[in-house]
Design a protein around this motif. Sequence first.
Motif, mmCIF file in Angstrom:
data_model
loop_
_atom_site.group_PDB
_atom_site.id
_atom_site.type_symbol
_atom_site.label_atom_id
_atom_site.label_comp_id
_atom_site.label_asym_id
_atom_site.label_seq_id
_atom_site.Cartn_x
_atom_site.Cartn_y
_atom_site.Cartn_z
ATOM 1 N N ALA A 1 3.287 8.956 -0.516
ATOM 2 C CA ALA A 1 4.332 9.297 0.442
ATOM 3 C C ALA A 1 5.727 8.925 -0.044
ATOM 4 O O ALA A 1 6.726 9.372 0.529
ATOM 5 C CB ALA A 1 4.060 8.604 1.785
ATOM 6 N N VAL A 2 5.812 8.100 -1.099
ATOM 7 C CA VAL A 2 7.116 7.669 -1.616
ATOM 8 C C VAL A 2 7.190 7.999 -3.098
ATOM 9 O O VAL A 2 6.154 8.112 -3.774
ATOM 10 C CB VAL A 2 7.337 6.155 -1.394
ATOM 11 C CG1 VAL A 2 7.327 5.816 0.085
ATOM 12 C CG2 VAL A 2 6.296 5.327 -2.141
ATOM 13 N N PRO A 3 8.396 8.182 -3.637
ATOM 14 C CA PRO A 3 8.535 8.468 -5.072
ATOM 15 C C PRO A 3 7.952 7.338 -5.917
ATOM 16 O O PRO A 3 8.070 6.164 -5.573
ATOM 17 C CB PRO A 3 10.045 8.587 -5.263
ATOM 18 C CG PRO A 3 10.596 8.885 -3.908
ATOM 19 C CD PRO A 3 9.698 8.197 -2.934
ATOM 20 N N LYS A 4 7.346 7.710 -7.032
ATOM 21 C CA LYS A 4 6.748 6.714 -7.918
ATOM 22 C C LYS A 4 7.842 5.938 -8.647
ATOM 23 O O LYS A 4 8.754 6.526 -9.223
ATOM 24 C CB LYS A 4 5.829 7.391 -8.924
ATOM 25 C CG LYS A 4 5.048 6.423 -9.797
ATOM 26 C CD LYS A 4 4.064 7.163 -10.697
ATOM 27 C CE LYS A 4 3.270 6.194 -11.557
ATOM 28 N NZ LYS A 4 2.298 6.905 -12.434
ATOM 29 N N ARG B 1 0.833 -1.209 0.000
ATOM 30 C CA ARG B 1 0.000 0.000 0.000
ATOM 31 C C ARG B 1 0.868 1.260 0.000
ATOM 32 O O ARG B 1 0.548 2.252 -0.686
ATOM 33 C CB ARG B 1 -0.935 -0.022 1.206
ATOM 34 C CG ARG B 1 -2.050 -1.074 1.100
ATOM 35 C CD ARG B 1 -3.072 -0.911 2.200
ATOM 36 N NE ARG B 1 -2.504 -1.260 3.506
ATOM 37 C CZ ARG B 1 -2.538 -2.473 4.039
ATOM 38 N NH1 ARG B 1 -3.113 -3.479 3.370
ATOM 39 N NH2 ARG B 1 -2.019 -2.706 5.227
ATOM 40 N N ARG B 2 1.960 1.223 0.741
ATOM 41 C CA ARG B 2 2.852 2.388 0.785
ATOM 42 C C ARG B 2 3.497 2.620 -0.583
ATOM 43 O O ARG B 2 3.678 3.761 -1.017
ATOM 44 C CB ARG B 2 3.918 2.187 1.859
ATOM 45 C CG ARG B 2 4.852 3.385 2.026
ATOM 46 C CD ARG B 2 5.769 3.200 3.228
ATOM 47 N NE ARG B 2 6.686 4.319 3.381
ATOM 48 C CZ ARG B 2 6.390 5.480 3.935
ATOM 49 N NH1 ARG B 2 5.172 5.697 4.407
ATOM 50 N NH2 ARG B 2 7.296 6.438 4.042
#
Length: 437
Positions: free
Chosen positions: A288-291, A282-283
Motif C-alpha cells: 500500500a506504500v511506496p517501497k 507491517r504497513r
Amino acid sequence: MSHRDMFYGCRLVAVLLICLDVFAGDKHTGPDHAAERRKHSVELEDVMIVIQSQRNSYHARRSGQRKVEILQQAARLGQGVPVIVLLHELSQYEGDWSILPALPRLFVKYGHSASWLFFIEEETKVTLSALLEVLNRYPAQEEWFLGKRLHDNEASIIHHYAFSEDPSSFSYPDTTAGWALSAPLLKRLTERIRSENLKSDFTIDLKHEIALFIWEEGHGPKLTAVPEFCTQPRDGCATAFTTYLPDCGHPVSKNDVFVAVKTCQKFHSDRGHCGKTFAILRRFLGKAVPKADWLLIVDDDTLISLPRLRQLLRCYDPKEAVSLGERYGYGLTQKGYSYTTGGGGMVLSRTAVSRLLSSSCGCYSDDAPDDMVLGRCFTTLGVPITHSPLFHQARPDDYSEEMISTQHAISFHKHWNVDPVAVYRYWLQDTRPRDEL
C-alpha cells in the motif's frame, strides 16, 4: 703552596669526582633505579587504548581504520606500541558499550600489564606523544579519572535531576575528547563490580553514569580536567574530534526514507504503544506504500532534520539489518538489552524490519513500550543497536550546551516549556524549509 702541590691536589680532586660520578652512574643505571624509573615513567607499552566501537559494519570499519592510524603513528614515533582494543570485539555481549560490564574483562586480559586505560570514540584523533606527556603528569600508582570536563547548567531529566541544587558541581567526561583510568582505579572498580549486586536498571547517558559510579558518593575520585583532551584541534592537544556526521557521499534520496509519525485523535496520550508500531512495520513492508530502503518512526512531538538524516544514512548499507538512533540500555549489568529510544526517532533498514516480522518476537501487550520491545527483539535476533548521539530523546536544554553545540543534531524530543519552531530553526535547520521535505 707550590705549583707541583696544586697540580697533584687538583688531580686528586678530579679522580675523586670521576669516581663519585661512576658510582653515581652505577646507582642510576642499576636494576633498582631502572625499575623505579619505569614505575614512574609511562611508555606506550603501558597504555591500553580502548576504541568504543560498534558492531555495525560501517562503524566496525571506521574503528578498524582508527586502530591502523594509531599503530602507524606509534611506528613513526618509535617509542613502543600500545595495546589497542576494539570494544565490540572484546566479547559477544553487546552490552559492553555501557563500559561497566567490560571493565572486568579488560582487567583480566590487560590489567596486569597496562598502567593506563584510555577510551576514545572511533572519530577521536590521538597524538601519542602528547598523550604520553599528559599521562606522565599523574602518578600511575594512584587512582586517577581524567577527561575533558562537562557539567549540567540546570537539573536534567536524562541525569535523573542529580545535583539539582547545584548541577555544575558535578563533572563528567566528554567522551569525544577521550578519557582515562589509571590501573589502580581499574582494579578497584573491577573488584566492586564483581562483589556488589549492581543496580540493574536503565543506562541513559553513559558518560554521566560512569562518572557517578567512579565517584561512588564521594568515596572515589572525581573527574580531573585535562586541558589537552580536546574536541576542537589546537596547539598542544593530545586529542581532537572530527564529526558524528561524516561525508559518506550524496545523501540518500527522499524517496528512500518512509516517515511514520505516531499520533492519535485525542491529545496524543498514547504515543508509545507497541501495537501501533508493529502496525507501522507491517504497513512499511506492504504494497500500500511506496517501497523504500529506510523506515523512520517518530513521535508527534519529535523535531527532526531530514536532510541531516539522509546524509547520515548514506554511511549505512540498507541491505544490512540496521537499527539506528539514540541507544539506551536496560539491565545491562545483568545481561539485559539495548534499544533505540522512540522519542528521538527510530531508524530501521528494510532488512531489519523483514527479519523482525519474520520472527515470532512481538508485543507482549498492545500498550507495551514499543522501543524497548523492539530492542529486546533485535537483541534476540542478533541485530545490533547502532548508536548515534545526533538523535536526542530530550530537549536541547537537557544536554550540556558545550556538547551539543559542536554537533549537527538530527533530532530532539518534547515540547515542554520550549518553542518547538524556535528550537528547530536554531538547532536543526540548515536550508529553506521547503527543501527539507
